[in-house]
Design an enzyme around this catalytic site. Structure first.
Site, PDB file in Angstrom:
ATOM      1  N   SER A 188      -7.973   1.386   4.954  1.00  0.00           N
ATOM      2  CA  SER A 188      -9.125   1.582   4.071  1.00  0.00           C
ATOM      3  C   SER A 188      -9.393   0.325   3.258  1.00  0.00           C
ATOM      4  CB  SER A 188      -8.800   2.734   3.124  1.00  0.00           C
ATOM      5  OG  SER A 188      -9.675   2.723   2.035  1.00  0.00           O
ATOM      6  N   TYR A 229      -4.054   6.687  -3.332  1.00  0.00           N
ATOM      7  CA  TYR A 229      -4.587   6.682  -1.967  1.00  0.00           C
ATOM      8  C   TYR A 229      -4.476   5.272  -1.364  1.00  0.00           C
ATOM      9  CZ  TYR A 229      -8.045   6.751   1.765  1.00  0.00           C
ATOM     10  OH  TYR A 229      -8.683   6.620   2.971  1.00  0.00           O
ATOM     11  N   LYS A 248      -2.164   3.663   1.955  1.00  0.00           N
ATOM     12  CA  LYS A 248      -2.709   2.860   3.051  1.00  0.00           C
ATOM     13  C   LYS A 248      -1.986   1.515   3.127  1.00  0.00           C
ATOM     14  CE  LYS A 248      -5.841   5.728   4.567  1.00  0.00           C
ATOM     15  NZ  LYS A 248      -5.623   6.434   5.812  1.00  0.00           N
TER      16      LYS A 248
END
Ligand code: UDP
Length: 323
Positions: free
Chosen positions: A100, A124, A128
């Protein structure tokens, strides 16, 4: 002989669009998904949309953590590569991983190139970043592995047929599902985060509100990016390589809302709120590397994105649960 690809999380939003593009490109596709955040209607519709290629899709409702079930799938089929969308463990020796733009944290400048320093500003982004690092370690410790990390910017839109699209369970996290819900009356208003920011819409005056800029990329373009990545994996010189998948263009929240209003003919009521913690202000991709090495470039802009998003929303106002 056509290649066989294992797609983990293939019933989800980006996963289902990628599976469709894989089938249409002649790949055999095995989807493993526990349907935690997706619906079994998605693979059924993908099969239909793929027409005669639909026979090359098989779906297993299996949790990736269920080792015996996964081992059974591996014993039955020899896979040429894995595309890993599910947020759990990865398997195989050729791997395309969904990373991402969140790994760029708050970039000091834009567009972000793949060489930018990496940092995480929310959990988040950290997951990643960690998985990217684990993939690099894996490749460094075993040169058999060929891995491509795809850094998605903001996946939006839906398949132009209107039969598959994003259908988050519960409260959505991202902008477009909220815009969509505000347009069909499921939400009273769209909350626009970022009153305390001044960016390109912040032209002054009593209504100074701003609007974070993002790189919105059509999900079908993104899906095609995975096909380009798979083709690149067959290059024997590959190790662990990373590519941005974005359009290279920044769009503000208000520009997106205006485009959606135009596509849908609906007025989106807005409610301006403070910033959302962890949000970066302006981020969009440098697309040179994907263009040069993957020969991939996004074909769609925000107009098509909003048209396709609206087509999906109006045909399926309650997502896959629609009557
Ligand atoms: N956003 C917003 N209202 C919402 C959801 C998102 O104003 O209800 C804004 C958010 O601040 C950001 C942009 O829309 O500027 C895209 O947000 P999203 O969560 O889709 O992606 P991300 O911030 O992870 O790039």
């Amino acid at each position: 002989m056509s290649k066989t690809i294992l797609v983990t999380g293939g019933a989800g939003y980006v996963g289902s669009h990628t599976v469709l593009q894989l089938l249409l490109s002649g790949y055999k596709t095995v989807v493993v998904d526990n349907l935690d955040n997706s619906s079994d209607v998605a693979p059924k519709r993908v099969k239909e949309l793929a027409g005669e290629f639909g026979r090359n899709l098989s779906f297993h409702q299996v949790d990736l953590r269920d080792r015996p079930a996964i081992q059974k799938i591996f014993a039955q089929t020899k896979f040429d590569a894995v595309i890993h969308f599910a947020g759990l463990n990865a398997v195989g020796e050729s791997l395309v991983f969904s990373s991402s733009a969140a790994v760029y944290g708050w970039p000091k400048k834009v567009p972000c190139t793949e060489e930018f320093p990496l940092s995480a500003v929310n959990p988040y982004g950290r997951t990643k970043l960690f998985i990217e690092e684990i993939c690099r370690d894996l490749r460094n410790s075993d040169s058999q592995w060929k891995i491509i990390l795809l850094r998605y910017f903001n996946p939006v839109g839906a398949h132009p047929s209107g039969h598959i699209g994003e259908d988050p369970r519960g409260t959505p996290n991202n902008l477009m599902p909220f815009v969509q819900q505000a347009a069909v009356g499921r939400l009273q208003a769209l909350t626009v985060f970022g009153k305390d920011y001044a960016t390109k819409d912040g032209t002054g005056g009593p209504f100074l509100v701003s609007f974070r800029v993002r790189d919105y990329v059509h999900v079908v373009d993104l899906a095609d990016g995975h096909i380009a990545a798979l083709k690149k994996l067959s290059d024997p010189k590959r190790g662990c390589e990373v590519y941005n998948l974005g359009t290279g263009k920044g769009t503000s929240v208000l520009e997106m809302v205006t485009a959606f209003e135009k596509a849908s003919g609906k007025k989106i009521p807005l409610q301006i709120a403070g910033r959302r913690p962890g949000d970066s202000e302006v981020i969009y991709a440098s697309i040179k590397k994907a263009e040069t090495e993957l020969k991939w470039k996004a074909k769609y802009g925000i107009e098509e994105i909003c048209e396709d998003q609206w087509n999906w929303a109006s045909k399926n106002p309650f997502g896959y649960g629609s009557p």
